[in-house]
Design a protein around this motif. Structure first.
Motif, PDB file in Angstrom:
ATOM      1  N   ARG A 276       0.785  -1.092   0.102  1.00  0.00           N
ATOM      2  CA  ARG A 276      -0.107   0.069  -0.081  1.00  0.00           C
ATOM      3  C   ARG A 276       0.947   1.110   0.172  1.00  0.00           C
ATOM      4  O   ARG A 276       2.068   1.401   0.409  1.00  0.00           O
ATOM      5  CB  ARG A 276      -0.967  -0.031   1.356  1.00  0.00           C
ATOM      6  CG  ARG A 276      -1.860  -1.290   1.227  1.00  0.00           C
ATOM      7  CD  ARG A 276      -2.471  -1.338   2.514  1.00  0.00           C
ATOM      8  NE  ARG A 276      -3.244   0.034   3.084  1.00  0.00           N
ATOM      9  CZ  ARG A 276      -3.403   0.215   4.303  1.00  0.00           C
ATOM     10  NH1 ARG A 276      -3.195  -0.787   5.327  1.00  0.00           N
ATOM     11  NH2 ARG A 276      -4.047   1.503   4.624  1.00  0.00           N
ATOM     12  N   LYS A 277       0.217   2.329  -0.704  1.00  0.00           N
ATOM     13  CA  LYS A 277       0.993   3.717  -0.462  1.00  0.00           C
ATOM     14  C   LYS A 277       1.474   3.988   0.661  1.00  0.00           C
ATOM     15  O   LYS A 277       2.671   4.846   0.748  1.00  0.00           O
ATOM     16  CB  LYS A 277      -0.033   4.667  -1.193  1.00  0.00           C
ATOM     17  CG  LYS A 277       0.770   6.150  -1.483  1.00  0.00           C
ATOM     18  CD  LYS A 277      -0.133   6.958  -2.229  1.00  0.00           C
ATOM     19  CE  LYS A 277       0.577   8.178  -2.575  1.00  0.00           C
ATOM     20  NZ  LYS A 277      -0.139   9.109  -3.376  1.00  0.00           N
TER      21      LYS A 277
ATOM     22  N   THR B  75       4.963   5.884   1.750  1.00  0.00           N
ATOM     23  CA  THR B  75       5.180   7.112   2.123  1.00  0.00           C
ATOM     24  C   THR B  75       5.675   7.498   3.469  1.00  0.00           C
ATOM     25  O   THR B  75       6.661   8.331   3.850  1.00  0.00           O
ATOM     26  CB  THR B  75       3.449   7.697   2.392  1.00  0.00           C
ATOM     27  OG1 THR B  75       3.048   7.593   1.027  1.00  0.00           O
ATOM     28  CG2 THR B  75       3.481   9.119   2.684  1.00  0.00           C
TER      29      THR B  75
ATOM     30  N   ALA C 138       7.477   3.004  -5.166  1.00  0.00           N
ATOM     31  CA  ALA C 138       6.251   3.782  -5.156  1.00  0.00           C
ATOM     32  C   ALA C 138       6.118   4.390  -6.538  1.00  0.00           C
ATOM     33  O   ALA C 138       5.024   4.589  -7.053  1.00  0.00           O
ATOM     34  CB  ALA C 138       6.806   5.072  -4.293  1.00  0.00           C
TER      35      ALA C 138
ATOM     36  N   LEU D  26       3.958   2.270  -8.371  1.00  0.00           N
ATOM     37  CA  LEU D  26       2.471   2.129  -8.256  1.00  0.00           C
ATOM     38  C   LEU D  26       1.989   3.596  -8.665  1.00  0.00           C
ATOM     39  O   LEU D  26       0.699   3.492  -8.956  1.00  0.00           O
ATOM     40  CB  LEU D  26       2.547   2.403  -6.516  1.00  0.00           C
ATOM     41  CG  LEU D  26       1.241   2.443  -5.611  1.00  0.00           C
ATOM     42  CD1 LEU D  26       0.349   1.258  -5.936  1.00  0.00           C
ATOM     43  CD2 LEU D  26       1.084   2.763  -4.263  1.00  0.00           C
ATOM     44  N   GLU D  27       2.620   4.517  -8.721  1.00  0.00           N
ATOM     45  CA  GLU D  27       2.083   5.547  -9.284  1.00  0.00           C
ATOM     46  C   GLU D  27       1.824   5.492 -10.623  1.00  0.00           C
ATOM     47  O   GLU D  27       0.853   6.103 -11.208  1.00  0.00           O
ATOM     48  CB  GLU D  27       3.253   6.840  -8.966  1.00  0.00           C
ATOM     49  CG  GLU D  27       2.702   8.120  -9.443  1.00  0.00           C
ATOM     50  CD  GLU D  27       1.432   8.888  -8.642  1.00  0.00           C
ATOM     51  OE1 GLU D  27       0.722   9.593  -9.223  1.00  0.00           O
ATOM     52  OE2 GLU D  27       1.293   8.470  -7.501  1.00  0.00           O
TER      53      GLU D  27
ATOM     54  N   ASN E 191      -1.259   3.709 -11.446  1.00  0.00           N
ATOM     55  CA  ASN E 191      -2.421   4.469 -11.207  1.00  0.00           C
ATOM     56  C   ASN E 191      -2.597   5.665 -12.217  1.00  0.00           C
ATOM     57  O   ASN E 191      -3.797   6.108 -12.548  1.00  0.00           O
ATOM     58  CB  ASN E 191      -2.654   4.993  -9.898  1.00  0.00           C
ATOM     59  CG  ASN E 191      -2.413   3.959  -8.975  1.00  0.00           C
ATOM     60  OD1 ASN E 191      -3.338   2.625  -9.389  1.00  0.00           O
ATOM     61  ND2 ASN E 191      -2.052   3.886  -7.746  1.00  0.00           N
TER      62      ASN E 191
END
Length: 847
Positions: free
Chosen positions: A654-655, A659, A681, A684-685, A688
């Protein structure tokens, strides 16, 4: 006093066809076995130094008496004499007569020596008896009414006059021989031998004397040296030189106990005891005291001859209130003796006199106390206060004067003493008195020995009941506080504290109180040194107890600073570290908002080191607020763990994971060490949102140079299509190549790009042409200036060279147009024939 009779000699009229030695007559109740044992024991061997064919006068004056007392294997007692007769009926020398009296158990009620030279012992047969026809009728049992005419107390006193020292030696030698299961050999005149044995028996009551077997003359002592022989003599008269026996050498040899009154040879290892001296003097000068001594032995039921007599003598002197100073050995012997003999009245008397005299004796060994105090508590309870006082003094003195090992032995001693529960419980009440407590606290306050403090802590915790913790036993708790104050002052005391805590591990309230007391008194540096040991101890407790303890420690203002570290050590030593971590966190932190800013980094580090680090760190990042994590070493450990997770797994988190770890790393100054986290990260970006490569923001920009091969390939596999399709210019491609460049594995990207061009080229079209133009434009501008461009050029040039002119025309024109007025020989170089070196290089390139 009734006895069965037995006569054995050389006789011509017996039932046997072989004339010679045989039983002449005996009472019918004497069995064949008993008959054989008497004959074997009383065989007369003519001394080698005497005339083998003696005259009657020589026999009368020179030949020894073989007077004996022994027990038959049947249990009956036998008094016998073997008398040398000279010639038998046929005129041959060597004849002797055995006359034996056999008594049923309890029937012999005089000292055996008192039957010597009495008419009941036959020393010859009459002519009428020798010529009697066979068979001789059995003899009836004999009633003995006369004894002590030759051997009696008066004769013994006369005999011992001036021989008290020799007699004292003989008594001690007999005790030594009995203890070592040896026969005592005595050499003296035939008359003196009788008197020595009579004297040895007389200094004891009849019950004891009847256990002293003897023979005044044995011609061949080796016949009785066999330990399997049923008939054994405690002491024997053996002449010097016979059958090789040598008193001179025997006096210096192990396994020999000798008293040679003729040659002056005596066993050197014999130490003459005070008891032996006393008995020798009693026998010579004080018959009333001798009778009192014998009555004492009868009263307590002792019937032996060994060194236990020394213990009996010490007890005898005590109850007579004589002053003695026993050492450890003699005290132990006396206590064991009193536990084995006598009755409760006797033991009460001894115990009372011990307490009366104890102040003058000083300290005994702990082994001695292990016998003494159970004895006193069991048999002298009416003087319990005196026992308590003596025991408390022993504890006090031993804990001060002796070693750590000795203190452990004192606790073992107390285990022994506590077997007398009633007495010991009252001792604990005595020890908790204000006076005793003050004395112990003074001792501890002035003492700087680790083992002294340890002893008193262990003693208090082991033997006092604390049903509701330390508040229940006031003075004992006061002593504990003094102990832990002392331990806090001492170096290397942590292991001792842990040892103490282990002793109360099953008492949750008390254990909690003691741990908090310990933590409040110890400096933080010492606590951290001992942290692993505390953790190991806590990990061995039931979870409910350890959780209760840790919660109490954490919520105590004086101990909360160390609570997290203690938790960490508990986690580190636990068999299930992650389970324990989350249990502690949920019970102590998750529900307590006052702990939101408490750094639990030590706990997290312990969980990482001992658990499944990947899953554990991910769960920590998902669950625990960043405000609970500020320890730089913990953050570095977390970041290293996350960085070690394969990208294939990491990219699916998960983000919040990315973070939080990036934020913590930035906080700890570790931002440059986050390439894989940023890559995950970024993926993931990218998943999306569509990103134009040249417009990727700095916070998610990555560098793949530090990646391992699998992680690099995963990154390229995941990012390639999205990045390539999003590229609309050479600047976009430049950003992609810069992001994905790896000095070892960049060939994986270039191959993927070429394969993609080949795949799309089969369909042709604008997209394929557009991508080739972007590649060529990038290479025209970057070759010779950018390593990424040079690497890509090597593979792309081979691909481009194989294209048809019709395919490359527009690509060349559009690429040159994009490059505007820049002069380049790019396409000329591409069309040059590939050399051997380039071909070989492509075969061995790393992907």
């Amino acid at each position: 006093m009734i006895a069965s009779q037995y006569i054995y000699t050389s006789w011509k009229n017996g039932d046997s066809t072989d004339k010679g030695f045989m039983v002449y007559f005996k009472s019918t109740d004497i069995t064949e076995t008993e008959s054989d044992e008497i004959r074997y024991s009383m065989k007369y061997v003519v001394p080698g130094d005497l005339n083998p064919m003696p005259s009657a006068e020589e026999i009368l004056n020179d030949f020894p008496f073989a007077f004996s007392y022994f027990r038959l294997s049947s249990g009956r007692e036998c008094v016998a004499q073997s008398t040398y007769l000279g010639m038998d009926y046929s005129g041959r020398f060597g004849n002797y007569i055995i006359s034996a009296l056999v008594f049923d158990p309890g029937e012999l009620d005089v000292y055996p020596a008192e039957l010597f030279a009495e008419d009941c012992i036959r020393t010859f047969l009459t002519e009428e008896e020798l010529n009697a026809p066979s068979p001789v009728p059995p003899l009836p049992k004999l009633e003995i009414t006369d004894w002590g005419n030759a051997v009696n107390d008066e004769q013994i006193v006369m005999f011992l006059s001036g021989k008290e020292n020799e007699f004292a030696y003989l008594i001690s030698a007999l005790m030594y021989a009995v203890d070592h299961d040896e026969v005592m050999f005595i050499n003296d005149t035939r008359e003196n031998l009788v008197m020595w044995f009579a004297s040895l028996q007389r200094v004891f009551p009849l019950t004891v004397a009847k256990n002293l077997t003897f023979s005044t003359y044995i011609g061949n002592y080796k016949r009785f040296d066999d330990r399997t022989c049923l008939i054994r003599f405690a002491c024997c008269g053996v002449r010097s030189g016979e059958y090789g026996y040598n008193y001179a050498s025997g006096a210096h040899s192990a396994g020999n106990v000798v008293a040679d009154f003729i040659g002056g040879h005596f066993t050197e290892s014999i130490e003459v005891s005070d008891l032996a001296k006393m008995l020798a003097n009693y026998c010579s000068f004080d018959p009333m005291s001798l009778d009192e001594w014998c009555g004492y032995l009868d009263r307590i039921g002792y019937t032996g001859f060994g060194s236990e007599l020394l213990a009996a003598y010490d007890a005898y002197r005590l109850i007579r209130q004589e002053q003695i100073t026993p050492d450890d050995r003699s005290m132990q012997q006396m206590l064991r003796f009193c536990n084995s003999y006598g009755d409760d009245v006797f033991r009460n008397e001894v115990g009372a006199q011990i307490l009366e005299a104890a102040d003058t004796w000083g300290l005994f060994s702990l082994e001695t106390y292990g016998l003494l105090f159970p004895f006193l508590y069991a048999h002298t309870g009416f003087m319990v206060y005196s026992i308590h006082e003596l025991y408390e003094n022993a504890l006090y003195e031993y804990s001060v004067r002796n070693s750590e090992e000795c203190c452990r032995q004192i606790l073992d001693l107390t285990e022994t003493v506590s077997a007398s529960q009633d007495g010991f419980r009252s001792f604990l009440k005595y020890l908790e008195s204000d006076d005793c407590t003050a004395k112990i606290r003074t001792l501890l306050a002035e003492n700087n020995k680790l083992h002294v403090n340890s002893f008193w802590a262990q003693f208090i915790l082991r033997y006092y009941d604390f049903p509701d913790g330390m508040q229940t036993v006031r003075n004992a708790s006061t002593i504990l506080q003094t102990v832990f104050s002392g331990l806090a002052r001492l170096d290397d005391s942590t292991n001792t504290v842990i040892f103490i805590l282990e002793g109360i591990r099953n008492h949750a309230d008390l254990l909690t109180d003691v741990i908090i007391m310990f933590l409040t008194k110890y400096p933080e540096g010492k606590l951290r040194e001992g942290g692993p040991a505390f953790g190991k101890m806590l990990s061995g407790l039931p979870e409910a107890i350890s959780d209760r303890i840790l919660s109490s420690v954490l919520n105590n203002l004086q101990t909360s600073k160390f609570a997290v570290y203690l938790n960490a050590m508990y986690i580190q030593e636990s068999a299930h570290p992650e389970k324990i971590f989350w249990s502690i966190y949920k019970s102590q932190f998750a529900r307590n908002s006052q702990l939101d800013h408490v750094d639990i980094g030590d706990m997290i580090s312990a969980g990482i080191r001992r658990g499944d680090p990947d899953e554990f760190v991910i769960q920590v990042l998902e669950t625990i607020p960043a405000t609970n994590i500020s320890n730089q070493e913990t953050i570095r450990l977390m970041l290293g763990t996350v960085q070690a997770i394969p990208l294939k797994k990491l990219k699916n988190q998960r983000k919040i994971v990315f973070t939080k770890i990036l934020s913590l790393a930035q906080q700890a100054g570790l931002g440059l060490e986050c390439d894989k986290v940023r890559a995950a990260a970024f993926l993931l970006e990218l998943k999306n949102n569509s990103l134009k490569p040249s417009m990727i923001p700095p916070e998610v920009s990555i560098s793949a140079e530090s990646f391992e091969k699998k992680d690099y390939q995963e990154l390229v596999d995941e990012a390639f299509v999205n990045l390539i399709l999003a590229s609309v210019s050479a600047d976009d491609l430049r950003a992609v190549c810069h992001m994905l460049y790896h000095s070892r594995f960049f060939g994986y990207f270039t191959d993927m790009l070429i394969d993609y061009l080949k795949k799309t080229g089969r369909k042709g079209g604008i997209e394929w042409e557009k991508l080739n133009v972007i590649v060529c434009t990038y290479l025209i501008d970057g070759c010779g200036r950018e390593k990424e461009a040079d690497e890509l050029y090597k593979e792309y040039s081979k691909y481009f060279r194989k294209l048809e002119d019709i395919e490359t025309g527009n690509i060349k024109a559009m690429s040159l147009k994009n490059c505007k007025n820049r002069h380049t020989d790019f396409f000329d170089r591409i069309n040059e024939k590939e050399g051997l070196g380039a071909k070989l290089s492509s075969l061995f390139k790393k992907k």
